[in-house]
Design a protein around this motif. Structure first.
Motif, PDB file in Angstrom:
ATOM      1  N   PRO A   1       0.967  -1.202  -0.040  1.00  0.00           N
ATOM      2  CA  PRO A   1      -0.168   0.054  -0.123  1.00  0.00           C
ATOM      3  C   PRO A   1       0.719   1.102   0.055  1.00  0.00           C
ATOM      4  O   PRO A   1       1.152   1.849   1.067  1.00  0.00           O
ATOM      5  N   ILE A   2       1.299   1.700  -1.166  1.00  0.00           N
ATOM      6  CA  ILE A   2       2.295   2.796  -1.306  1.00  0.00           C
ATOM      7  C   ILE A   2       1.624   4.265  -1.146  1.00  0.00           C
ATOM      8  O   ILE A   2       2.486   4.998  -0.927  1.00  0.00           O
ATOM      9  N   HIS A   3       0.496   4.108  -1.102  1.00  0.00           N
ATOM     10  CA  HIS A   3      -0.149   5.552  -0.960  1.00  0.00           C
ATOM     11  C   HIS A   3      -0.805   5.843   0.538  1.00  0.00           C
ATOM     12  O   HIS A   3      -1.725   6.911   0.752  1.00  0.00           O
ATOM     13  N   ASN A  20       7.754   5.050   2.560  1.00  0.00           N
ATOM     14  CA  ASN A  20       8.043   6.472   1.752  1.00  0.00           C
ATOM     15  C   ASN A  20       8.932   7.542   2.834  1.00  0.00           C
ATOM     16  O   ASN A  20       8.829   8.444   2.156  1.00  0.00           O
ATOM     17  N   LYS A  62      -1.404   7.128   4.185  1.00  0.00           N
ATOM     18  CA  LYS A  62      -1.012   8.251   4.729  1.00  0.00           C
ATOM     19  C   LYS A  62      -0.419   7.977   6.254  1.00  0.00           C
ATOM     20  O   LYS A  62      -0.116   8.903   6.876  1.00  0.00           O
TER      21      LYS A  62
END
Ligand SMILES: [Fe+2]
Length: 361
Positions: A221-223, A265, A225
């Motif tokens: 799940p790279i997006h 990230n 928050k």
């Protein structure tokens, strides 16, 4: 228009003579007040302050006292009945508001052997930092994180979570939540389902194995928050501080410090709150520092003092202390010491309002 004519009569359309100006202004303020209006020029310097203004004061809660009272609460109410058996650490200048700083809640939670704190979810995110006990768990989105002292667990916005203690010892941890900030935006939701515990749908430790080992599985799940890892263990993080110290990476104010991050990230673990762990060598005398984020510290090893403006806070292992926003502070330690800390810096950075000052003026 009779109303307009009346207004014209009172002010004659222009300011009155000089000696009457104060009376004319007061009359004007009274009149606009009846229409729910007010003159900005009277409050400008209070609402647009030259520097950050905080009601919070520096304060330390000593674990010895806190633990005794939290243990006593165990005889008064069960975790199930309380939903969460937590004693709030209230900033002495903001009693009755459930706040340690203006944006952060802090409390000490206890779960006794055999107890369950039922599942729920809410918009507020939480950081749990384990102080005492071994082998109780927090279950987040179907994954159990078994906790040891120094571990820190996140339960992000709307993540279902419950706590249980299958061990033979009470477990106590520090809870820090962002609900004062969420409530400032009047954006709180919560959900209390009937099921006491979530179904376990993932293996214990899956999130760390999948996302915190320098690899990412397909479909990561790279997006998100917030971090996909729910448990950051002391056993994994603490040795990194020794390496930093050996490498000479010691900040003059913050010691050898690492920030817990979202490994996908490099961002903060939560969008509203960040956490750090710092090692201070024996004899450390910190340079004064201040920033716009109010910070909650916990000592995990050693002990020392923190001078916050004119106040000196003295603390030891498991003591919790708070440094309000924009108050200049400096740590001093005679022995090697480790401090965990939490603040709202990520939220301020996302809004572009975070500032720091490294040198005393
Ligand atoms: Fe909760």
């Amino acid at each position: 228009m009779p109303g307009a004519a009346k207004r014209q009569d009172k002010t004659n359309g222009k300011p009155g003579p000089k000696h009457n100006i104060e009376a004319a202004r007061e009359e004007f303020y009274e009149r606009i007040s009846k229409r729910d209006m007010a003159p900005l020029w009277k409050v400008m310097k209070n609402v647009v302050t030259k520097e950050p203004v905080t009601r919070a004061v520096p304060h330390v809660w000593h674990y010895e006292d806190v633990k005794a009272l939290v243990m006593e609460s165990g005889g008064l109410i069960s975790a199930e009945e309380a939903l969460r058996r937590v004693l709030i650490l209230e900033n002495p200048a903001m009693r009755g508001e459930s706040k340690a700083t203006n944006t952060l809640f802090a409390g000490i939670q206890m779960i006794l052997p055999g107890e369950i704190a039922p599942a729920h979810r809410h918009v507020s995110s939480a950081i749990r930092f384990v102080l005492d006990g071994e082998g109780a768990y927090t279950s987040v989105e179907g994954e159990k994180a078994f906790m040891s002292p120094g571990d820190f667990v996140i339960t992000a916005n709307w993540a279902p979570h419950d706590h249980g203690n299958p061990s033979k010892k009470p477990m106590l941890w520090l809870d820090v939540l962002d609900f004062p900030a969420v409530n400032f935006f009047e954006a709180s939701f919560a959900d209390y389902p009937d099921n006491e515990m979530q179904n376990t749908t993932r293996g214990d430790g899956d999130s760390a194995a999948f996302y915190a080992m320098g690899v990412l599985p397909d479909g990561a799940p790279i997006h998100l928050k917030r971090s996909p890892v729910i448990n950051y263990t002391y056993a994994r993080t603490r040795p990194i501080l020794d390496r930093l110290k050996k490498a000479g990476e010691i900040d003059k104010s913050h010691g050898a410090r690492v920030h817990y991050v979202n490994p996908v990230n490099g961002g903060p673990v939560l969008p509203t709150m960040g956490a750090s762990l710092a090692l201070f060598p024996k004899g450390f005398r910190g340079e004064p520092y201040r920033a716009t984020d109010g910070t909650i510290f916990v000592c995990t090893e050693g002990g020392g003092t923190t001078k916050v403006e004119d106040k000196v806070l003295e603390w030891g292992v498991n003591d919790v202390f708070v440094v309000p926003p924009w108050k200049r502070y400096a740590h001093s330690m005679d022995k090697e010491t480790v401090l965990f800390s939490i603040s709202d810096r990520p939220a301020q950075e996302a809004l572009g309002i975070w500032r720091e000052e490294k040198r005393p003026s």
